[in-house]
Write a protein that holds these residues in place. Structure first.
Motif, short mmCIF file in Angstrom:
data_model
loop_
_atom_site.label_atom_id
_atom_site.label_comp_id
_atom_site.label_asym_id
_atom_site.label_seq_id
_atom_site.Cartn_x
_atom_site.Cartn_y
_atom_site.Cartn_z
N ALA A 101 0.84 -1.21 0.00
CA ALA A 101 0.00 0.00 0.00
C ALA A 101 0.87 1.26 0.00
CB ALA A 101 -0.91 -0.01 1.22
N MET A 102 1.94 1.22 0.76
CA MET A 102 2.83 2.38 0.81
C MET A 102 3.53 2.58 -0.53
SD MET A 102 4.36 1.85 4.68
CE MET A 102 5.23 3.38 4.78
N ASP A 108 2.08 7.22 -6.50
CA ASP A 108 1.08 8.25 -6.85
C ASP A 108 1.57 9.64 -6.46
OD1 ASP A 108 -0.62 6.41 -7.88
OD2 ASP A 108 -1.88 6.26 -6.09
N LEU A 109 2.13 9.76 -5.26
CA LEU A 109 2.56 11.08 -4.79
C LEU A 109 3.71 11.62 -5.61
CD1 LEU A 109 2.33 10.59 -0.90
CD2 LEU A 109 0.84 11.96 -2.35
N ASN A 185 -7.69 7.14 -2.05
CA ASN A 185 -7.72 6.27 -3.22
C ASN A 185 -6.74 5.10 -3.14
OD1 ASN A 185 -9.67 7.90 -4.40
ND2 ASN A 185 -8.14 9.22 -5.38
N THR A 186 -5.95 5.06 -2.09
CA THR A 186 -4.98 3.97 -1.94
C THR A 186 -5.63 2.76 -1.28
OG1 THR A 186 -3.16 5.55 -1.72
CG2 THR A 186 -2.78 3.31 -0.91
N LYS A 193 -4.58 2.27 9.43
CA LYS A 193 -5.13 3.60 9.14
C LYS A 193 -4.01 4.58 8.82
CE LYS A 193 -5.35 4.74 14.08
NZ LYS A 193 -6.22 5.14 15.20
N PHE A 194 -4.36 5.56 8.00
CA PHE A 194 -3.41 6.57 7.57
C PHE A 194 -3.80 7.92 8.18
CE2 PHE A 194 -1.01 4.76 3.84
CZ PHE A 194 -1.51 3.47 3.96
N GLY A 195 -2.81 8.65 8.64
CA GLY A 195 -3.04 10.00 9.16
C GLY A 195 -2.00 10.95 8.60
#
Length: 393
Positions: A101-102, A108-109, A185-186, A193-195
């Protein structure tokens, strides 16, 4: 000096008595004109503009930024969500599903023009089609720097996103929305969870809180001051007489800042509450002294002359010393302190003008209205009494 003040202040009282309605209309028109400037009032979220740029350390920083570009770091925290109870949940942040996922988010980034760099555990696996637990273990062991991305208990990993965002709140908000959209969108494994955090995001959050607090403190202080005035004056109309000109002074101050294009800053965002607190006493003095003179059965004109002269000399002296006190902050090295002093000095000056020019006008209008209203009621009662007297009982 005393003769000069006496001559001009008593002359002012005469004008206020003679042209009460015209002056009231002029005050309202002036308030509308300056109030239009409120729509252009902004809050400056750029800390760099509040710093002394002429100092060598800031000049060097500006040269570096011009030559190499600015660099703001946003941090994405990828952590295990312990609230998720599922057998498929991730229990170690080094899980291949998390790394995958990362890697997707990393790719993308890096495709965004505003992003200058992305550093994360995924950086060690760029160009690989897939990762396995064995590959992850081998790669992370062979790169000592990799441990810097993980917490000691392996429940959190960090992604550092470098960008030249700028310091304006709008730019930061746009970049925050961009990152949030990519995170959304990832594809994420269960239990992760992402923060997002970092200096620009924290700065934007602080200004959001300041804006909210400014509105809240203004509303609370205005309500409390108005209630205190009602109690102190023992009259709703007299409480409003003191509060309304003060409100005009506040509108004039904020409107002038808007017309001049002077934004509020982190130091001046609480200006409204401070002006309300500092300026209310002028109006109380004027109204109290006028009521004292009227209680002696002195005429409106003579009462107003005494009030404007006696209170005028006192509040001018008090107001000017306060204005000077705040005004000298203009000589401070830090623009943030300069703006604080200048805006407070402007606010006190407007409160002083409101107390001397607006308060007497509205006091006279209120008294005339009360006189007219009372006589109208008495005339109605007299007519009613006469009708009753003519009827056969």
């Amino acid at each position: 000096m005393a003769d000069f003040l006496q001559t001009n202040l008593t002359g002012l009282a005469q004008i206020q008595k003679k042209h009460t309605k015209i002056l009231a209309i002029a005050v309202i028109l002036m308030t509308i004109f300056l109030g239009i400037g409120l729509k252009d009032l902004t809050i400056n979220s750029d800390f760099r503009k509040e710093m002394p740029k002429e100092l060598p350390i800031f000049k060097l920083n500006d040269r570096i930024t011009d030559k190499f570009g600015g660099q703001d770091a946003v941090v994405i925290a990828v952590e295990i969500d312990d609230t998720v109870d599922s057998k498929n949940s991730v229990r170690d942040i080094r899980d291949p599903r998390v790394i995958q996922a990362m890697m997707l988010l990393d790719e993308d980034l890096r495709g965004e023009a505003s992003v200058t760099s992305v550093s994360s555990p995924a950086s060690f696996f760029r160009g690989q089609n897939g990762v396995t637990p064995e590959n992850i273990t081998k790669t992370l062991r062979s790169n000592q720097m990799a441990d810097g991305f993980f917490s000691k208990n392996y429940k959190m990993a960090l992604m550092f996103v470098g960008a030249d965002i700028g310091t304006g709140e709008e730019q930061i908000q746009i970049f925050d929305n961009l990152i949030q959209e990519h995170i959304k969108n990832t594809p994420k494994p269960t239990g992760v969870k992402f923060g997002i955090t970092g200096a620009p995001i924290i700065r934007m959050t602080i200004f959001d809180l300041l804006e909210r607090d400014a509105v809240l403190t203004l509303a609370v202080s205005a309500i409390i001051i108005l209630l205190l005035l009602f109690v102190m004056q023992r009259s709703f109309t007299h409480g409003l007489l003191v509060f309304a000109p003060l409100s005009f002074g506040l509108i004039w101050t904020m409107g002038t800042l808007g017309w001049l294009g002077i934004p509020l800053s982190v130091a001046t965002v609480g200006l409204s509450s401070m002006i309300l607190g500092l300026g209310v006493e002028y109006g109380v003095f004027v109204l109290s002294r006028y009521k004292e003179e009227r209680a002696k059965n002195v005429s409106q004109l003579d009462s107003m002359k005494t009030t404007v002269y006696a209170i005028g000399t006192a509040v001018i002296g008090s107001g000017l010393t306060t204005i000077v006190g705040f005004g000298v902050l203009s000589f401070a090295s830090v623009p943030m302190i300069q703006h604080l002093g200048q805006t407070l000095a402007l606010g006190i000056a407007y409160c002083l003008l409101a107390a001397l020019f607006v308060n007497p006008v509205f006091i006279l209008l209120e008294e005339d209205y009360e006189y007219w209203s009372t006589h109208r009621k008495l005339e109605k009662l007299a007519m009613k009494k006469e009708m009753h007297a003519q009827r056969v009982r």
